[in-house]
Design a protein around this motif. Structure first.
Motif, PDB file in Angstrom:
ATOM      1  N   PHE A 190      33.003  36.916  51.538  1.00  0.00           N
ATOM      2  CA  PHE A 190      33.446  35.549  51.304  1.00  0.00           C
ATOM      3  C   PHE A 190      32.802  35.020  50.030  1.00  0.00           C
ATOM      4  O   PHE A 190      31.630  35.283  49.756  1.00  0.00           O
ATOM      5  N   LEU A 191      33.580  34.234  49.277  1.00  0.00           N
ATOM      6  CA  LEU A 191      33.074  33.654  48.037  1.00  0.00           C
ATOM      7  C   LEU A 191      33.688  32.276  47.829  1.00  0.00           C
ATOM      8  O   LEU A 191      34.918  32.118  47.919  1.00  0.00           O
ATOM      9  N   LYS A 192      32.846  31.276  47.557  1.00  0.00           N
ATOM     10  CA  LYS A 192      33.330  29.946  47.180  1.00  0.00           C
ATOM     11  C   LYS A 192      33.636  29.970  45.692  1.00  0.00           C
ATOM     12  O   LYS A 192      32.753  30.177  44.869  1.00  0.00           O
ATOM     13  N   ALA A 193      34.901  29.746  45.378  1.00  0.00           N
ATOM     14  CA  ALA A 193      35.356  29.864  43.996  1.00  0.00           C
ATOM     15  C   ALA A 193      35.329  28.509  43.319  1.00  0.00           C
ATOM     16  O   ALA A 193      35.974  27.561  43.775  1.00  0.00           O
ATOM     17  N   GLU A 194      34.571  28.420  42.240  1.00  0.00           N
ATOM     18  CA  GLU A 194      34.545  27.193  41.451  1.00  0.00           C
ATOM     19  C   GLU A 194      35.743  27.195  40.523  1.00  0.00           C
ATOM     20  O   GLU A 194      35.858  28.053  39.654  1.00  0.00           O
ATOM     21  N   PRO A 195      36.673  26.262  40.700  1.00  0.00           N
ATOM     22  CA  PRO A 195      37.866  26.247  39.833  1.00  0.00           C
ATOM     23  C   PRO A 195      37.471  26.025  38.382  1.00  0.00           C
ATOM     24  O   PRO A 195      36.489  25.357  38.078  1.00  0.00           O
ATOM     25  N   GLY A 196      38.236  26.606  37.500  1.00  0.00           N
ATOM     26  CA  GLY A 196      37.998  26.460  36.078  1.00  0.00           C
ATOM     27  C   GLY A 196      39.280  26.057  35.375  1.00  0.00           C
ATOM     28  O   GLY A 196      40.194  25.489  35.981  1.00  0.00           O
ATOM     29  N   PRO A 197      39.375  26.384  34.104  1.00  0.00           N
ATOM     30  CA  PRO A 197      40.595  26.067  33.362  1.00  0.00           C
ATOM     31  C   PRO A 197      41.812  26.772  33.962  1.00  0.00           C
ATOM     32  O   PRO A 197      41.681  27.723  34.730  1.00  0.00           O
ATOM     33  N   GLU A 198      42.962  26.293  33.602  1.00  0.00           N
ATOM     34  CA  GLU A 198      44.197  26.898  34.107  1.00  0.00           C
ATOM     35  C   GLU A 198      44.264  28.370  33.687  1.00  0.00           C
ATOM     36  O   GLU A 198      44.043  28.712  32.536  1.00  0.00           O
ATOM     37  N   GLY A 199      44.561  29.233  34.660  1.00  0.00           N
ATOM     38  CA  GLY A 199      44.611  30.671  34.410  1.00  0.00           C
ATOM     39  C   GLY A 199      43.349  31.409  34.807  1.00  0.00           C
ATOM     40  O   GLY A 199      43.258  32.622  34.618  1.00  0.00           O
ATOM     41  N   THR A 200      42.344  30.724  35.354  1.00  0.00           N
ATOM     42  CA  THR A 200      41.117  31.381  35.802  1.00  0.00           C
ATOM     43  C   THR A 200      41.409  32.247  37.031  1.00  0.00           C
ATOM     44  O   THR A 200      42.081  31.813  37.960  1.00  0.00           O
ATOM     45  N   THR A 201      40.895  33.482  37.018  1.00  0.00           N
ATOM     46  CA  THR A 201      41.145  34.421  38.115  1.00  0.00           C
ATOM     47  C   THR A 201      39.826  34.903  38.701  1.00  0.00           C
ATOM     48  O   THR A 201      38.792  34.933  38.029  1.00  0.00           O
ATOM     49  N   TYR A 202      39.894  35.277  39.978  1.00  0.00           N
ATOM     50  CA  TYR A 202      38.784  35.912  40.678  1.00  0.00           C
ATOM     51  C   TYR A 202      39.255  37.278  41.173  1.00  0.00           C
ATOM     52  O   TYR A 202      40.356  37.402  41.719  1.00  0.00           O
ATOM     53  N   THR A 203      38.408  38.299  40.970  1.00  0.00           N
ATOM     54  CA  THR A 203      38.751  39.672  41.351  1.00  0.00           C
ATOM     55  C   THR A 203      37.702  40.216  42.307  1.00  0.00           C
ATOM     56  O   THR A 203      36.495  40.092  42.060  1.00  0.00           O
ATOM     57  N   CYS A 204      38.184  40.804  43.397  1.00  0.00           N
ATOM     58  CA  CYS A 204      37.321  41.522  44.336  1.00  0.00           C
ATOM     59  C   CYS A 204      37.436  43.010  44.017  1.00  0.00           C
ATOM     60  O   CYS A 204      38.517  43.607  44.140  1.00  0.00           O
ATOM     61  N   GLN A 205      36.332  43.613  43.578  1.00  0.00           N
ATOM     62  CA  GLN A 205      36.318  45.030  43.186  1.00  0.00           C
ATOM     63  C   GLN A 205      35.526  45.826  44.206  1.00  0.00           C
ATOM     64  O   GLN A 205      34.380  45.498  44.512  1.00  0.00           O
ATOM     65  N   VAL A 206      36.138  46.923  44.710  1.00  0.00           N
ATOM     66  CA  VAL A 206      35.530  47.740  45.756  1.00  0.00           C
ATOM     67  C   VAL A 206      35.340  49.164  45.226  1.00  0.00           C
ATOM     68  O   VAL A 206      36.292  49.781  44.726  1.00  0.00           O
ATOM     69  N   THR A 207      34.111  49.674  45.339  1.00  0.00           N
ATOM     70  CA  THR A 207      33.769  51.027  44.916  1.00  0.00           C
ATOM     71  C   THR A 207      33.364  51.839  46.143  1.00  0.00           C
ATOM     72  O   THR A 207      32.549  51.377  46.946  1.00  0.00           O
ATOM     73  N   HIS A 208      33.958  53.058  46.255  1.00  0.00           N
ATOM     74  CA  HIS A 208      33.677  53.916  47.407  1.00  0.00           C
ATOM     75  C   HIS A 208      33.770  55.364  46.965  1.00  0.00           C
ATOM     76  O   HIS A 208      34.480  55.700  46.010  1.00  0.00           O
ATOM     77  N   PRO A 235      30.505  38.933  36.204  1.00  0.00           N
ATOM     78  CA  PRO A 235      30.188  39.117  37.629  1.00  0.00           C
ATOM     79  C   PRO A 235      29.709  37.812  38.249  1.00  0.00           C
ATOM     80  O   PRO A 235      29.007  37.021  37.611  1.00  0.00           O
ATOM     81  N   VAL A 236      30.073  37.608  39.510  1.00  0.00           N
ATOM     82  CA  VAL A 236      29.727  36.389  40.226  1.00  0.00           C
ATOM     83  C   VAL A 236      28.854  36.753  41.416  1.00  0.00           C
ATOM     84  O   VAL A 236      29.161  37.695  42.156  1.00  0.00           O
ATOM     85  N   SER A 237      27.783  36.015  41.603  1.00  0.00           N
ATOM     86  CA  SER A 237      26.892  36.237  42.735  1.00  0.00           C
ATOM     87  C   SER A 237      27.130  35.163  43.783  1.00  0.00           C
ATOM     88  O   SER A 237      27.920  34.242  43.591  1.00  0.00           O
ATOM     89  N   GLY A 238      26.419  35.291  44.891  1.00  0.00           N
ATOM     90  CA  GLY A 238      26.519  34.288  45.935  1.00  0.00           C
ATOM     91  C   GLY A 238      27.517  34.606  47.024  1.00  0.00           C
ATOM     92  O   GLY A 238      27.782  33.745  47.880  1.00  0.00           O
ATOM     93  N   ALA A 239      28.073  35.802  47.049  1.00  0.00           N
ATOM     94  CA  ALA A 239      29.033  36.169  48.090  1.00  0.00           C
ATOM     95  C   ALA A 239      28.297  36.452  49.396  1.00  0.00           C
ATOM     96  O   ALA A 239      27.149  36.909  49.395  1.00  0.00           O
ATOM     97  N   SER A 240      28.953  36.198  50.494  1.00  0.00           N
ATOM     98  CA  SER A 240      28.411  36.500  51.822  1.00  0.00           C
ATOM     99  C   SER A 240      29.303  37.539  52.496  1.00  0.00           C
ATOM    100  O   SER A 240      30.448  37.762  52.078  1.00  0.00           O
ATOM    101  N   PHE A 241      28.766  38.163  53.547  1.00  0.00           N
ATOM    102  CA  PHE A 241      29.500  39.234  54.216  1.00  0.00           C
ATOM    103  C   PHE A 241      29.527  38.993  55.719  1.00  0.00           C
ATOM    104  O   PHE A 241      28.595  38.418  56.301  1.00  0.00           O
TER     105      PHE A 241
END
Length: 512
Positions: free
Chosen positions: A436-454, A414-420
């Motif tokens: 909104f989230l500033k994504a720190e790039p990592g190694p090749e193939g790094t992914t970021y996922t936005c998960q929504v629960t309702h 999990p990543v913190s620091g997101a704004s709304f």
């Protein structure tokens, strides 16, 4: 409990007893006397509660351990409760075969509270007191799956004499109790049935009447029953000390159920735009006429009529609202159908059944939901890039957004620091928000996922984006710049190269 689903019987409850919440433990009711009252009532007083466990019939096991007190602490599981659990599991397998089921009449006994107006001098007007009570529904037809062999009729005369509860014996010969099976098997399903009895004040007759409201928790059925007292005060008849009503030789107030209103779906969730059916069934004693059906909606302090039916007249205040056909209505089905749900349809619906003598109602809570749509995009390609997750068109308001980062071969983190962004609401009433989230790039193939629960989603929605590593972006930029530079030089070189003159051109002729 959903319509048609079957619950295992309660073999430990010899007369089909279901318990309520906040009941006192046997020690609080008088220790061994309270336990003796239950065991003797189950077997008509023929068994002694002091019999050793090895000789006690199976139908008595499971009750001897008692229940938790009002503080909510449960008694540890003993041998009796263990047997009850095993028998419930075994009987649940038998109940799965509908071909083996037959109708059988049993007594359904419910622990209740009797609500009375406080008449003590100096008490506040409208204040109420509650006392313990029992409601005995006599000889209710129930589908038997083979688990009712241990059930015996309730014997009121075996109750303990020290401070016994007010016992109401209710005949159901004049009406139908379609949800009796859910009440009967509530113990084995681990449910605490709530039951409240209060006076029913009737102007047209001097007969005393009561109304009982019974609810199975967890979305189970809800039943309201109007009960007329049968016995008149006779010379020498024993009267109840507080109710001043004549008692039967067994010490019970004898009544007959003359109107019952039930709903199988007290709590409903439907998606925006779908059609909803709000169940309301009823049964009327012979000699009483159905005079009216009314559905009303209460929401945020406002009430409005949705649909009404009287003999030969129908009125729909909500567009498209309808009841079942006339034949089904007269047969005891007053279910309301609402097509194309909007958020304005959400609220508390009251189904009120009126007869020539009585009136009773049921409450259905309708919640309208809208599922969100999730879209993930890259809004800023500079380092570090900015990801935006758009969540649109959801209802109700509460939504949870979680960002997850996953590197190749690593575990999701999990990543913190997101704004709304600020909350937005459409004309239809649904909500939208962006994260909104500033994504720190990592190694090749790094992914970021936005998960929504309702609440409208069975599983969370996910949207994933791949963020290129910095070195890959730098190499790509250098390669692109070099290619553009070489193409520019080549173009300029072609512009400066002299074109061949037409005069200097020679014509080659074939030799002779």
């Amino acid at each position: 409990m959903k319509k048609g689903s079957q619950a295992p019987g309660d073999p430990a409850s010899g007369f089909g007893r279901s318990s309520r919440g906040n009941t006192r433990s046997e020690s609080e009711r008088g220790g061994g006397q309270g336990l003796e009252r239950k065991l003797q009532a189950r077997k008509g007083g023929s068994e002694s509660p002091s019999s050793p466990a090895g000789t006690r019939p199976p139908e008595q096991w499971g009750r001897a351990a008692g229940r938790g007190g009002r503080g909510g602490s449960a008694a540890p599981m003993g041998a009796g409760q263990g047997w009850c659990l095993l028998l419930c599991l075994a009987l649940s397998r038998v109940a799965a075969d509908p071909e083996e089921r037959q109708w059988r009449k049993v007594d359904v006994v419910l622990d209740c509270f009797l609500v009375e107006e406080d008449r003590h001098p100096g008490s506040l007007a409208g204040s109420r007191t509650t006392v313990e009570a029992l409601l005995v529904l006599r000889q209710v037809p129930v589908l038997d799956d083979g688990s009712l062999e241990a059930f015996t009729d309730f014997q009121g005369g075996t109750l303990a004499k020290d401070n016994p509860p007010v016992t109401f014996e209710a005949s159901v010969n004049l009406v139908q109790i379609p949800q009796a099976e859910a009440l009967l098997h509530a113990d084995c399903n681990g449910k605490e049935v709530s039951c409240e009895i209060s006076h029913y004040f009737l102007q047209a007759t001097k007969k005393a009447s009561f109304i009982a409201n019974v609810q199975v928790p967890g979305g189970g059925p809800s039943v309201s029953m109007v009960m007329k007292v049968l016995r008149d005060a006779e010379n020498g008849a024993v009267l109840h000390p507080t109710l001043k009503l004549p008692l039967s030789p067994q010490g019970m107030v004898q009544t007959a159920v003359e109107l019952q209103v039930t709903t199988q779906t007290p709590l409903l969730n439907f998606l925006l735009g779908s059609s909803a059916s709000l169940h309301c069934g009823f049964s009327v004693a012979p000699g009483l006429d159905l005079t009216g059906v009314e559905w009303r909606l209460q929401h945020k302090g406002h009430g409005q009529l949705v649909y009404s039916w009287t003999t030969g007249q129908r009125q729909a205040k909500r567009e498209g609202a309808s009841l079942e056909s006339e034949q089904l209505l007269l047969a005891g089905d007053a279910s309301l159908t609402l097509p194309s749900l909007t958020l304005k349809d959400e609220g508390t619906y009251i189904c009120q059944i009126t007869t020539s003598l009585y009136q009773a109602q049921q409450i259905v809570q309708l919640h309208v939901q809208a599922s969100p749509k999730v879209q993930l995009s890259l809004t800023n390609k500079a380092l570090p890039p900015t990801l935006i997750c758009n969540i649109a068109g959801y209802y109700p308001l509460d939504v949870t957004v979680t960002w997850i980062r996953e590197e190749p071969g690593g575990a999701p983190v999990p990543v913190s620091g997101a704004s709304f962004s600020s909350l937005r609401q459409s004309t239809a009433g649904t909500y939208s928000v962006s994260s909104f989230l500033k994504a720190e790039p990592g190694p090749e193939g790094t992914t970021y996922t936005c998960q929504v629960t309702h609440i409208s989603l069975e599983e969370p929605l996910r949207s994933t984006a791949w963020v290129a590593p910095p070195e890959q972006k730098t190499a790509f930029g250098v390669l692109l710049a070099s290619s553009l530079f070489l193409l520019t030089l080549l173009f300029l070189g072609l512009q400066r190269w002299p074109a061949p003159s037409p005069r200097s051109a020679k014509t080659l002729r074939p030799s002779r």
